[in-house]
Design a protein around this motif. Structure first.
Motif, PDB file in Angstrom:
ATOM      1  N   THR A  73      73.234  91.339 107.023  1.00 16.79           N
ATOM      2  CA  THR A  73      73.130  92.653 107.923  1.00 16.79           C
ATOM      3  C   THR A  73      73.454  93.916 106.951  1.00 16.79           C
ATOM      4  O   THR A  73      74.352  94.077 106.177  1.00 16.79           O
ATOM      5  N   VAL A  74      72.470  94.685 106.824  1.00 13.50           N
ATOM      6  CA  VAL A  74      72.431  95.955 105.959  1.00 13.50           C
ATOM      7  C   VAL A  74      72.737  97.166 106.925  1.00 13.50           C
ATOM      8  O   VAL A  74      71.984  97.507 108.005  1.00 13.50           O
ATOM      9  N   ILE A  75      73.556  98.076 106.502  1.00 14.60           N
ATOM     10  CA  ILE A  75      73.832  99.157 107.350  1.00 14.60           C
ATOM     11  C   ILE A  75      73.480 100.351 106.365  1.00 14.60           C
ATOM     12  O   ILE A  75      74.081 100.662 105.318  1.00 14.60           O
ATOM     13  N   LEU A  76      72.363 101.130 107.062  1.00 17.08           N
ATOM     14  CA  LEU A  76      72.060 102.233 106.171  1.00 17.08           C
ATOM     15  C   LEU A  76      72.272 103.640 106.828  1.00 17.08           C
ATOM     16  O   LEU A  76      71.368 103.816 108.344  1.00 17.08           O
ATOM     17  N   ASN A  77      73.126 104.359 106.559  1.00 18.41           N
ATOM     18  CA  ASN A  77      73.341 105.752 107.385  1.00 18.41           C
ATOM     19  C   ASN A  77      73.663 105.584 108.732  1.00 18.41           C
ATOM     20  O   ASN A  77      73.062 106.174 109.695  1.00 18.41           O
ATOM     21  N   ASP A  78      74.391 104.486 108.921  1.00 22.88           N
ATOM     22  CA  ASP A  78      74.789 104.030 110.398  1.00 22.88           C
ATOM     23  C   ASP A  78      73.964 103.182 111.017  1.00 22.88           C
ATOM     24  O   ASP A  78      74.094 102.804 112.340  1.00 22.88           O
TER      25      ASP A  78
ATOM     26  N   SER B  60      63.001  91.395 103.021  1.00 27.13           N
ATOM     27  CA  SER B  60      63.412  92.619 103.577  1.00 27.13           C
ATOM     28  C   SER B  60      63.704  93.510 102.295  1.00 27.13           C
ATOM     29  O   SER B  60      64.189  93.097 101.410  1.00 27.13           O
ATOM     30  N   CYS B  61      63.284  94.839 102.337  1.00 24.28           N
ATOM     31  CA  CYS B  61      62.927  95.725 101.162  1.00 24.28           C
ATOM     32  C   CYS B  61      63.755  97.051 101.467  1.00 24.28           C
ATOM     33  O   CYS B  61      63.061  97.616 102.359  1.00 24.28           O
ATOM     34  N   PHE B  62      64.573  97.501 100.611  1.00 25.04           N
ATOM     35  CA  PHE B  62      65.159  98.991 101.000  1.00 25.04           C
ATOM     36  C   PHE B  62      64.843  99.736  99.650  1.00 25.04           C
ATOM     37  O   PHE B  62      64.877  99.229  98.674  1.00 25.04           O
ATOM     38  N   LEU B  63      64.858 101.055  99.990  1.00 28.08           N
ATOM     39  CA  LEU B  63      64.588 101.990  98.913  1.00 28.08           C
ATOM     40  C   LEU B  63      65.620 103.007  99.319  1.00 28.08           C
ATOM     41  O   LEU B  63      65.361 103.884 100.041  1.00 28.08           O
ATOM     42  N   PHE B  64      66.985 102.685  98.877  1.00 27.97           N
ATOM     43  CA  PHE B  64      68.048 103.637  98.902  1.00 27.97           C
ATOM     44  C   PHE B  64      67.890 104.882  98.148  1.00 27.97           C
ATOM     45  O   PHE B  64      67.357 104.835  97.267  1.00 27.97           O
ATOM     46  N   ARG B  65      68.109 106.003  98.833  1.00 26.13           N
ATOM     47  CA  ARG B  65      68.134 107.381  98.198  1.00 26.13           C
ATOM     48  C   ARG B  65      69.176 108.158  97.918  1.00 26.13           C
ATOM     49  O   ARG B  65      70.286 107.750  98.528  1.00 26.13           O
ATOM     50  N   PRO B  66      69.470 108.995  96.840  1.00 29.23           N
ATOM     51  CA  PRO B  66      70.671 109.761  96.690  1.00 29.23           C
ATOM     52  C   PRO B  66      71.005 110.311  97.975  1.00 29.23           C
ATOM     53  O   PRO B  66      70.180 111.129  98.758  1.00 29.23           O
ATOM     54  N   GLY B  67      72.497 110.174  98.266  1.00 29.81           N
ATOM     55  CA  GLY B  67      72.860 110.728  99.555  1.00 29.81           C
ATOM     56  C   GLY B  67      72.912 109.788 100.661  1.00 29.81           C
ATOM     57  O   GLY B  67      73.527 109.732 101.497  1.00 29.81           O
ATOM     58  N   ASP B  68      72.461 108.658 100.527  1.00 29.18           N
ATOM     59  CA  ASP B  68      72.439 107.749 101.586  1.00 29.18           C
ATOM     60  C   ASP B  68      74.163 106.808 101.517  1.00 29.18           C
ATOM     61  O   ASP B  68      74.400 106.703 100.495  1.00 29.18           O
ATOM     62  N   HIS B  69      74.397 106.620 102.476  1.00 28.91           N
ATOM     63  CA  HIS B  69      75.648 105.738 102.800  1.00 28.91           C
ATOM     64  C   HIS B  69      74.905 104.341 102.997  1.00 28.91           C
ATOM     65  O   HIS B  69      74.493 104.060 104.104  1.00 28.91           O
TER      66      HIS B  69
ATOM     67  N   PRO C  62      79.893  83.586  98.798  1.00 28.32           N
ATOM     68  CA  PRO C  62      80.296  83.225 100.408  1.00 28.32           C
ATOM     69  C   PRO C  62      80.947  84.301 101.025  1.00 28.32           C
ATOM     70  O   PRO C  62      80.582  84.941 101.957  1.00 28.32           O
ATOM     71  N   GLY C  63      81.831  84.869 100.278  1.00 31.28           N
ATOM     72  CA  GLY C  63      83.027  86.034 100.857  1.00 31.28           C
ATOM     73  C   GLY C  63      82.250  87.411 100.514  1.00 31.28           C
ATOM     74  O   GLY C  63      83.097  88.447 100.796  1.00 31.28           O
ATOM     75  N   TRP C  64      80.973  87.647 100.029  1.00 30.16           N
ATOM     76  CA  TRP C  64      80.629  88.707  99.675  1.00 30.16           C
ATOM     77  C   TRP C  64      80.554  89.567 100.615  1.00 30.16           C
ATOM     78  O   TRP C  64      80.090  89.377 101.791  1.00 30.16           O
ATOM     79  N   ARG C  65      80.757  91.232 100.442  1.00 24.41           N
ATOM     80  CA  ARG C  65      80.610  92.002 101.194  1.00 24.41           C
ATOM     81  C   ARG C  65      80.417  93.357 100.531  1.00 24.41           C
ATOM     82  O   ARG C  65      80.786  93.547  99.461  1.00 24.41           O
ATOM     83  N   TRP C  66      79.536  94.321 101.065  1.00 22.51           N
ATOM     84  CA  TRP C  66      79.043  95.550 100.428  1.00 22.51           C
ATOM     85  C   TRP C  66      80.062  96.773 101.144  1.00 22.51           C
ATOM     86  O   TRP C  66      79.417  96.952 102.284  1.00 22.51           O
ATOM     87  N   GLN C  67      80.857  97.042 100.924  1.00 26.37           N
ATOM     88  CA  GLN C  67      81.535  97.871 101.479  1.00 26.37           C
ATOM     89  C   GLN C  67      81.139  99.369 101.418  1.00 26.37           C
ATOM     90  O   GLN C  67      80.903  99.823 100.415  1.00 26.37           O
ATOM     91  N   LYS C  68      81.219 100.209 102.507  1.00 25.53           N
ATOM     92  CA  LYS C  68      80.847 101.526 102.472  1.00 25.53           C
ATOM     93  C   LYS C  68      81.699 102.180 101.603  1.00 25.53           C
ATOM     94  O   LYS C  68      83.141 102.353 101.678  1.00 25.53           O
ATOM     95  N   ARG C  69      81.243 103.163 100.765  1.00 23.97           N
ATOM     96  CA  ARG C  69      82.276 103.902  99.865  1.00 23.97           C
ATOM     97  C   ARG C  69      82.168 105.387 100.290  1.00 23.97           C
ATOM     98  O   ARG C  69      81.408 105.911 101.550  1.00 23.97           O
ATOM     99  N   GLU C  70      83.355 106.065  99.872  1.00 22.03           N
ATOM    100  CA  GLU C  70      83.372 107.291 100.584  1.00 22.03           C
ATOM    101  C   GLU C  70      82.289 108.381  99.744  1.00 22.03           C
ATOM    102  O   GLU C  70      81.781 109.129 100.750  1.00 22.03           O
ATOM    103  N   LYS C  71      81.982 108.090  98.487  1.00 19.22           N
ATOM    104  CA  LYS C  71      80.751 108.962  98.019  1.00 19.22           C
ATOM    105  C   LYS C  71      79.473 108.427  98.437  1.00 19.22           C
ATOM    106  O   LYS C  71      79.381 107.027  98.312  1.00 19.22           O
ATOM    107  N   PRO C  72      78.413 108.951  98.556  1.00 19.01           N
ATOM    108  CA  PRO C  72      77.117 108.496  99.020  1.00 19.01           C
ATOM    109  C   PRO C  72      76.195 108.028  97.807  1.00 19.01           C
ATOM    110  O   PRO C  72      76.767 108.245  96.765  1.00 19.01           O
ATOM    111  N   MET C  73      75.301 107.577  97.974  1.00 16.83           N
ATOM    112  CA  MET C  73      74.357 106.726  96.865  1.00 16.83           C
ATOM    113  C   MET C  73      74.185 108.167  95.693  1.00 16.83           C
ATOM    114  O   MET C  73      73.717 108.943  96.249  1.00 16.83           O
TER     115      MET C  73
END
Length: 261
Positions: A47-52, A61-70, A22-33
């Motif tokens: 809600t998913v935030i991809l590169n702002d 819902s399906c994402f393919l995050f790439r190297p360099g993504d925040h 219930p309290g889960w969240r994915w915090q934005k990291r300084e280093k990109p993917m």
């Protein structure tokens, strides 16, 4: 990734299907993917935030995050997200990379592949890595196909589509039966006129053309692989007139039955 060989996929240990707390969240990291991450939502809201760029997500819902993504994400505590994530990399340059985000409408096959991939990592089965790479390639093809297909502007329910496909498959399985449109429509639970319209819309040919095509395809198989002669094949497929069968066969294949045999 369409032309990337399965052996070029690099399997990484970060893979799971999880029910987010219930309290889960994915915090934005300084280093990109650092690598690719296939991220799929089975259920829940969030809600998913991809590169702002924010995306409201739910089942499919399906994402393919790439190297360099925040990336970052949150979810509804009352409707927690159920996720599968698969981290992987690819050896060498990659072209034809699937889009970063899409909402999958047909999810059964995709979810089956995801579940199989995750199950492989629950035990050290023989050929695990090789099969995992093949599944990853299938998943990428599935996403690329979803990205490139033309939008289908047909207001047909999934249930109706399934019914029509079942009838078309029934004709394929029983090409020797004398199929009447009225009987096939009754099998679908539709009026003959409505059934004929929707059949052509979904299958791409009229009911009668589909019946004939299935007969001719079966006739071609019987002539090539079973040793049956033209008369025997025509009789097996319900043709009373062998000359009519021959004309129809040539009309659809460009060759006479005797040339095929």
């Amino acid at each position: 990734m369409l032309h990337a060989s399965p052996s070029s996929f690099i399997i990484l240990p970060a893979v799971a299907k999880i029910v987010c707390e219930p309290g889960w969240r994915w915090q934005k990291r300084e280093k990109p993917m650092q690598n690719y991450d296939l991220f799929y939502v089975w259920s829940g809201e969030g809600t998913v935030i991809l590169n702002d760029q924010p995306y409201e997500v739910g089942k499919g819902s399906c994402f393919l995050f790439r190297p360099g993504d925040h990336t970052s994400a949150t979810h509804n505590r009352q409707k927690p997200l159920v996720l599968t994530y698969i981290h992987f990399d690819v050896d060498g340059p990659v072209v034809d990379v699937p889009q970063s985000y899409r909402e999958l409408q047909e999810t059964v096959e995709f979810e089956h592949l995801l579940a199989r991939y995750v199950r492989l990592f629950l035990s050290d089965v023989y050929g695990r890595d090789e099969e995992s790479k093949l599944i990853l390639k299938q998943l990428m093809i599935h996403l690329l196909r979803a990205d490139t297909e033309e939008p289908v502007e047909k207001k047909v329910s999934n249930q109706l589509s399934d019914v029509i496909q079942e009838v078309a498959n029934y004709v394929r399985q029983h090409p020797g039966i004398t199929h009447r449109v009225e009987d096939l429509a009754a099998r679908a639970g539709l009026s003959p006129r409505y059934f004929s319209i929707k059949f052509k819309e979904l299958i791409g040919s009229s009911v009668q053309s589909h019946i004939i095509r299935m007969r001719i395809e079966r006739a071609e198989h019987l002539l090539v692989y079973t040793g049956m002669n033209v008369t025997e094949v025509a009789d097996a497929l319900g043709y009373r007139d062998i000359f009519f069968f021959s004309r129809q066969f040539k009309q659809y294949t460009g060759k006479s039955p005797s040339e095929i045999r």
